[in-house]
Each structure stands twice: as C-alpha cells, then as structure tokens.
Design a protein around this motif. Structure first.
Motif, PDB file in Angstrom:
ATOM      1  N   SER A 136       0.812  -1.220   0.000  1.00  0.00           N
ATOM      2  CA  SER A 136       0.000   0.000   0.000  1.00  0.00           C
ATOM      3  C   SER A 136       0.844   1.270   0.000  1.00  0.00           C
ATOM      4  N   GLU A 137       2.114   1.165   0.350  1.00  0.00           N
ATOM      5  CA  GLU A 137       2.975   2.343   0.432  1.00  0.00           C
ATOM      6  C   GLU A 137       3.726   2.620  -0.867  1.00  0.00           C
ATOM      7  N   LEU A 138       3.433   1.866  -1.922  1.00  0.00           N
ATOM      8  CA  LEU A 138       4.146   2.012  -3.185  1.00  0.00           C
ATOM      9  C   LEU A 138       3.232   2.538  -4.287  1.00  0.00           C
ATOM     10  N   HIS A 139       3.834   3.124  -5.330  1.00  0.00           N
ATOM     11  CA  HIS A 139       3.073   3.654  -6.453  1.00  0.00           C
ATOM     12  C   HIS A 139       2.470   2.520  -7.267  1.00  0.00           C
ATOM     13  N   GLN A 140       1.155   2.463  -7.311  1.00  0.00           N
ATOM     14  CA  GLN A 140       0.502   1.354  -8.000  1.00  0.00           C
ATOM     15  C   GLN A 140       0.419   1.567  -9.509  1.00  0.00           C
ATOM     16  N   GLN A 141       0.622   2.796  -9.966  1.00  0.00           N
ATOM     17  CA  GLN A 141       0.564   3.059 -11.403  1.00  0.00           C
ATOM     18  C   GLN A 141       1.930   2.978 -12.074  1.00  0.00           C
ATOM     19  N   ALA A 142       2.922   2.503 -11.342  1.00  0.00           N
ATOM     20  CA  ALA A 142       4.243   2.287 -11.921  1.00  0.00           C
ATOM     21  C   ALA A 142       4.238   1.007 -12.751  1.00  0.00           C
ATOM     22  N   ILE A 143       5.337   0.755 -13.446  1.00  0.00           N
ATOM     23  CA  ILE A 143       5.555  -0.542 -14.081  1.00  0.00           C
ATOM     24  C   ILE A 143       6.094  -1.470 -13.003  1.00  0.00           C
ATOM     25  N   TRP A 144       5.382  -2.550 -12.729  1.00  0.00           N
ATOM     26  CA  TRP A 144       5.771  -3.478 -11.669  1.00  0.00           C
ATOM     27  C   TRP A 144       6.559  -4.642 -12.277  1.00  0.00           C
TER      28      TRP A 144
END
Length: 300
Positions: A65-73
């Motif tokens: 939950s503390e990370l950017h979810q719209q990044a390339i994972w």
C-alpha cells in the motif's frame, strides 16, 4: 516512467541499480524486514562488470500500500514464490503494467489468470550474484529481452528508450519462443553445473562434462527441432565460455540451501516434450537427481 521491483534477489537489485542510474524512479518491495532495514540504512552496494562499487539508496517497503501502484511493476521473484503474491495482484489495479522476470515457463499459466490488462514477459541474459541483503554483483553483460504477453497498448518505443551499454534491452516478437529458448538453455547449463557442482566454464573445459553437455543438447533438441536455429550447440558453448567464472543460479540456490527451480525449468520442458510424444530419458534422470539433491540438502 517509474518502476516498482518486487523481490530483493540478485536480478531485481541489478535491474534496480541500472534503472535508477538511467534516472528512473525505482521503489523496491521486499519480503523481509531484515532486508528492508539493511537497504534502508545502508543502501544497495552495487558492483558493476568492471569491479567498480557504488552505493545507491532506494525507497524500500514490505507493504504494497505504500508504493506507487501506477508504476511498471517488475516481478523478479522465483516461480515458487509467485503463489504467495496472489493477494498483491488482487490489490493492484487492472491498469497496472506487469513485467514478469522468471526462469522456466510455468509462470505463463500463472499470468494468464491475473486481472491486469497489460502483461509483459522478460528473459534475463546477464549474470547477477547476491552477496547479502544489500549487496549485489553484476557478473557479465547481457540483454534483458522483453515480449508482450497480453495488452493492446504495448509501447515498444517506451522500452526501447531505456538505453544503456551496460544494460541493453531487446524487444522480442514471440514471448513463448523467447521463454522456451531461455528454459532450454537453463536445462543444459543449470542442470549440469548443479549436478557436477562446477562453474559454467568447467562444463566445456573438461572432456567428459563437454560430452555429457553435447548428449543432453542432442536429446532435448530432438523434441524441439523448431528452436535449433535459435539455440545451436555453439550458442550453449559460448554461454558457458562467456560466463566461465559464473556460478549458475540453480547451483547457487543449492549451495545456499534454497529451493531450486527444478520444476519450473526442467519439469516444464519435460512436460512439453512428452506432449509432443518425445521421450527425454537423460533429462528426466537429471530431474530426478536434482530432486534427490534437494531432498538431501547440501553436504560439504
């Protein structure tokens, strides 16, 4: 572009360093608090192919939950850890772009069941060795190959723009052939280096191990003649030569008491060969030997 790398292993840490070096924001999602603390307190100690060391600091978390979810994972964990990540994929939005970096071919079926619309497959051809929780060595230059698995909006130019002589990226047309080629290569090199407990180069330096390597190649490629043009024995030989001082990932796992990727690499190839009506008795014997080694543990 920004990236979230899932997994604090050798490949994930090498990729994190090069992406950060190119100026992209990179965050890490790791499993253990111990590794999170080590990276947060001391950064990642990165040793490049020339032996030069550099310390780089990252945002590192154990909580999604503390990370950017719209990044390339970038999913850089081993196949047998993917099942533990099911809750993560359920929480991520459907629009999150995923790039899987695994050995073998079993993760294709796993990815098929996910809700995310855009999924890429990657194949790593560089060497990486994790020294401890926050230290990694880049052992040997090689490309990261990427192919589209699912999604109509795959942006070739976006990935082609990630240019670095030390970290080349190649866009491939066929994800299945790309992954199968890498799995076959691992079947030859990882399998035999682990059973014989030798570095990659020793496979071709000793006449009897070279003979075994040739026999295994000939048997397996009989089941996959369509890939001979993409993976000749000369290609296998050159990989051993160019990574002569490297310890294969499977042997490193064995020597460190970790679970080896026996099923996803070798089991997957045996299954495909059997589906084609081809017997691979030599590879099947290697498979059983590795399972016995895994069960028995390391004996010095």
């Amino acid at each position: 572009m920004r990236f979230v790398i899932v997994g604090g292993g050798a490949v994930g840490l090498v990729m994190a360093n090069y992406l950060a070096q190119l100026g992209y924001p990179v965050e890490l999602l790791v499993h253990s608090e111990k590794q999170r603390s080590a990276i947060e307190d001391n950064g990642v100690v990165f040793t490049d192919c020339h032996g030069k060391k550099k310390v780089r600091h990252f945002v590192v978390r154990t909580n999604l939950s503390e990370l950017h979810q719209q990044a390339i994972w970038i999913i850089a964990v081993k196949y047998h850890h993917l099942m533990d990540l099911r809750p993560l994929f359920k929480q991520l939005p459907e629009e999150t772009e995923l790039l899987f970096i695994q050995n073998g071919i079993r993760h294709i079926e796993f990815a098929h069941k996910l809700k995310q619309h855009s999924i890429l497959m990657g194949s790593v051809e560089f060497g990486a060795e994790k020294v401890d929780d926050n230290s990694v060595i880049h052992r040997g230059k090689g490309a990261l190959k990427i192919a589209n698995y699912r999604g109509q909006q795959f942006n070739v130019e976006k990935y082609s723009s990630i240019i670095s002589p030390e970290f080349p990226i190649i866009i491939m047309d066929d994800y299945r052939k790309m992954l199968l080629r890498k799995a076959l290569l691992n079947c030859f090199v990882n399998t035999l280096t682990t059973i014989l407990r030798v570095k990659n180069g020793e496979l071709i330096e000793q006449p009897f191990s070279l003979k075994i390597l040739k026999q295994l190649y000939q048997e397996v490629m009989t089941a996959f003649p369509e890939l001979k043009s993409q993976l000749s024995f000369e290609d296998v030989f050159n990989v051993c030569k160019n990574t002569a001082e490297n310890t294969s990932s499977m042997l490193a796992d064995y020597m460190n008491g970790r679970v080896m990727e026996i099923d996803t690499i070798i089991g997957g190839i045996i299954d495909l060969a059997q589906q084609k009506g081809c017997a691979v008795p030599m590879l099947s014997t290697c498979y059983s030997l590795l399972l016995a080694m895994q069960e028995g543990g390391v004996r010095h």
